[in-house]
Design a protein around this motif. Sequence first.
Motif, short mmCIF file in Angstrom:
data_model
loop_
_atom_site.label_atom_id
_atom_site.label_comp_id
_atom_site.label_asym_id
_atom_site.label_seq_id
_atom_site.Cartn_x
_atom_site.Cartn_y
_atom_site.Cartn_z
N ILE A 12 0.86 -1.17 0.00
CA ILE A 12 0.00 0.00 0.00
C ILE A 12 0.90 1.22 0.00
O ILE A 12 1.70 1.42 0.91
N ILE A 14 1.67 5.30 -0.10
CA ILE A 14 1.19 6.63 0.29
C ILE A 14 1.91 7.61 -0.62
O ILE A 14 3.14 7.75 -0.56
N ALA A 26 2.43 7.63 6.50
CA ALA A 26 2.97 6.26 6.39
C ALA A 26 3.35 5.71 7.76
O ALA A 26 3.02 4.56 8.10
N LEU A 29 0.13 5.07 9.82
CA LEU A 29 -0.60 3.89 9.34
C LEU A 29 0.12 2.60 9.73
O LEU A 29 -0.51 1.62 10.12
N ALA A 30 1.43 2.61 9.62
CA ALA A 30 2.20 1.42 10.01
C ALA A 30 2.00 1.12 11.49
O ALA A 30 1.84 -0.05 11.88
N TRP A 37 6.86 -0.40 7.50
CA TRP A 37 6.74 0.63 6.47
C TRP A 37 8.08 0.78 5.78
O TRP A 37 9.13 0.53 6.36
N ILE A 82 3.29 -0.79 4.33
CA ILE A 82 2.99 0.58 3.94
C ILE A 82 4.26 1.16 3.31
O ILE A 82 5.34 1.07 3.89
N ASP A 84 6.09 4.52 2.00
CA ASP A 84 6.12 5.98 1.96
C ASP A 84 6.65 6.38 0.59
O ASP A 84 7.84 6.47 0.38
N ILE A 174 -8.19 2.24 3.31
CA ILE A 174 -7.35 1.03 3.35
C ILE A 174 -8.17 -0.16 3.84
O ILE A 174 -8.07 -1.26 3.27
#
Length: 180
Positions: A12, A14, A26, A29-30, A37, A82, A84, A174
């Motif tokens: 995923i 960002i 990032a 979210l991680a 990430w 994730i 970045d 997400i």
Amino acid sequence: MDKTYHKQIKKIAIVGPESTGKSTMAINLAKYYQVPWVPEYSRYYCEALTTPCTMQDEINMFHGQLALEHSVLVMTETDFVICDTTFLTVKIWSDAFFGKSPEIVLDALPKHSYDFYVLLDIDLPWEDDPLRDFPNQREHFMEVWHNELQQLGANYKVVSGLGEERLKKAIQVIDEFLLA
């Protein structure tokens, strides 16, 4: 043999124009999902530059981002990571600075996909940073990101909002992707 051959790990990404909070998003979210990430390699690379960035530097950043991503993927036990940003940024900056992209990047784009992209909107206030170049072209680069992602046929959603609202919206898109 690395783990990427044993299971499919979703990536995923960002992404978005400068000063849209990609790195902060990032990391957050991680932490939220408790997954690894992949940091933005070009930030570290550019911080060490003592001369203006060249096309060779862009190629080096491409290789560095892929190597960093690969190192995270082979070490993870999770179902997704994730990222970045992605090396698509190399294409966008090369086009902006040099009027063209390195062939190696163009060749790799259709072969090295991400499962889902969170495109961060330009609604955050601009924050000055020595590595940021285009405070007055945010709308232009937002359009560039849309165009590039559409040309790739990428699965992406735009996330806007400030602070916790922005993070909650990213988590929502997400979650929708992961549950689909």
